[in-house]
Design a protein around this motif. Sequence first.
Motif, short mmCIF file in Angstrom:
data_model
loop_
_atom_site.label_atom_id
_atom_site.label_comp_id
_atom_site.label_asym_id
_atom_site.label_seq_id
_atom_site.Cartn_x
_atom_site.Cartn_y
_atom_site.Cartn_z
N LEU A 536 30.06 -13.60 22.79
CA LEU A 536 29.72 -14.96 22.36
C LEU A 536 29.18 -15.79 23.51
O LEU A 536 28.25 -16.58 23.34
N GLU A 537 29.74 -15.61 24.69
CA GLU A 537 29.28 -16.35 25.86
C GLU A 537 27.84 -15.95 26.22
O GLU A 537 27.01 -16.80 26.56
N THR A 540 25.41 -17.39 23.39
CA THR A 540 25.32 -18.85 23.25
C THR A 540 25.05 -19.57 24.57
O THR A 540 24.57 -20.71 24.57
N LYS A 542 27.36 -20.67 26.33
CA LYS A 542 28.47 -21.63 26.46
C LYS A 542 29.63 -20.99 27.22
O LYS A 542 30.03 -19.87 26.93
N ILE A 565 31.27 -21.81 17.30
CA ILE A 565 30.15 -20.85 17.35
C ILE A 565 29.88 -20.26 15.97
O ILE A 565 28.72 -20.09 15.56
N GLU A 568 27.96 -22.93 13.65
CA GLU A 568 26.72 -23.56 14.07
C GLU A 568 25.51 -22.75 13.62
O GLU A 568 25.53 -21.52 13.65
N VAL A 571 22.83 -21.47 17.13
CA VAL A 571 23.91 -21.08 18.01
C VAL A 571 23.41 -20.42 19.30
O VAL A 571 24.06 -20.48 20.34
N PHE A 572 22.24 -19.81 19.28
CA PHE A 572 21.80 -18.99 20.41
C PHE A 572 21.31 -19.85 21.59
O PHE A 572 20.78 -20.94 21.40
N ASP A 573 21.51 -19.32 22.78
CA ASP A 573 21.14 -20.01 24.02
C ASP A 573 19.65 -20.34 24.01
O ASP A 573 18.80 -19.45 23.85
N LEU A 590 26.11 -11.13 17.04
CA LEU A 590 27.01 -12.28 16.90
C LEU A 590 28.17 -11.95 15.96
O LEU A 590 29.33 -12.29 16.25
#
Length: 620
Positions: A536-537, A540, A542, A565, A568, A571-573, A590
């Motif tokens: 997830l990090e 995203t 985040k 996450i 949303e 959500v993606f960076d 994801l």
Amino acid sequence: MGAHVAWLVRSSASNLIFTLFIILSSAVISYGEGDADALLKFKQSLVHTGALNNWDPSKSPCNGTKANWNGVLCTNGYIWGLRLENMGLSGVIDLDALARLPYLRTFSFMNNDFSSPLPDMKKLGKLKSFFLSNNRFSGEIPDNTFAGMRSLKKVYLANNNFTSKIPSSLASLPKLLLMRLDGNHFEGQIPEFQQKGLRIVNLSNNNLEGPIPQNLQKQNASFFSGNKNLCGPPLERCEAARKTEAPADTKPLKAALILLAILLGLVLLVAVIIIGIYIVKRRMNRTEHLRLQSSLGNQSNSPSPKTRTPRAATTEHAKSTKKADSMKLSFVNKEKDTFDLQDLLTASAEVLGSGSCGASYKTLIMSGEALVVKRFKQMNKVGREEFHEHMRRIGRLNHPNLLPLVAYYYRRDEKLLISDFVDNGSLASHLHGNHNAEKPALDWPTRLKIVKGVARGLLYLHNELPTLAVPHGHLKSSNVLLDQSYEPLLMDYTLAPVINTEYIHHLLVAYKSPDFVKHRQLTRKADVWSLGVIILEILTGKFPTFYLTQGNANDAELKAWVNTIARENEVFDEEMRNTMNSQAEMRKLLKIGLACCEESVESRWEMEEVVEKIEEVNSR
């Protein structure tokens, strides 16, 4: 007609190109054969060559950067180095054969059994470094042995049996950086070394005399110890040394006085021997501990993480019992067994950071190799044998996505783990650091490659360590290093068995998983949860702030991070590049990350299933 002429021209040009290709191909083939012939001729001059049995003339020594022959170092199909260490080799080093290798720049024959005089090194005029320490080379080294070696930077001749004067041609090498001549029988005065870039010149334990040249006076004093007739900075001043020499006519009287003092001292010593031994041992233990702290850095005493050179304690270290078992490094990677604790103590140390488990330092040892020394605070309750056995267990692990352990150091109140330095930084620094043209954000194919490498390394730990409740236990983005090709390397794995139990839930990430926070339950699926957080990090961008929580993470914070996450849409960076035509695959990954972060242990996927699903994700 014009078209016909044009065709002839094109045909002739094609034939010419083809002919040139054949000539170049032949040249490359003959070049490779020349390398093999040169090495085989070199091997003929050696004795006890069992370690070189795979030097097969039917195979090329190099295949790109990969070596087909033991001890050969390759780059782009060329032989640029030889590393024939700890092989029991003896005989003669045939430099004429090595001179036929046009790209040879370094060789190391350390820890063998060579006993001849040193060969005429100037035959290899383009050599940058050579390492011949810990052999039985003997005799004089002629003054002009190194004449004309303008590229030579590193000279290692320590712990041999060389005699006579230090050759003056060493002092004229313009690029010399490191030189070790310690542990020989060199005599006479030290030549005038004028190189401005000299970093280390170790001349200890020889028979040298006279003043130390001015250009060497800023070297560490231990590099000149064991030469009783040397004087001048950093040792005792030459004037003071001369004053301590007694006139010839007063020597008998002084000898009698010394003998009387010794007898009186022995009488006193018998009276206090038990107390004396106790005090000496206590002071030695305390001195060694303080030395290790000053050498490798003590975060609590350091106001800022600046580069420092921890050499202040080296003089005392040289006077202490160097052969004591308590001062030995334990190597789990025998190929790296080329340095010792003294090398670490005399190396410069740069603080890399101070994490939950301890402080990390980058050190550059005398061979030029960069290492990371990690100093652990909360391992002082583990027994010696238990610690040794667990470190040997870690040392046996071998996977391309694990940062291998090189060596470790054990004392009851001091634990050090030593590994190679990876200069491309951590996953966390690439995800959350400042991005620019020189350091752009990670693109989607690279992020997927990292996820797959992390998952494979984690599965390997689970398969190789079936008895451990959490085979990794400390998986987070700052504990994933990236090599130059962005292949991930897991670090700080499998520490739980040797960390003090009362601190373990404060230090290791697995003990902040929802199942442990709520139910004090710890299973192998805690590693799965940590893998899900990393996925997830990565997707995203985040940062999971609950890593920073001291002690147990807040359960509500964990849920909120994951649930945010999950719900949303965007959500993606936003900094992730090369995402065109990849949205479906990104959403597939994801979902895998969310499945790993299921609060219920029963609903959370097994590691094998997670890896299988991740392998099915494509970059497009």
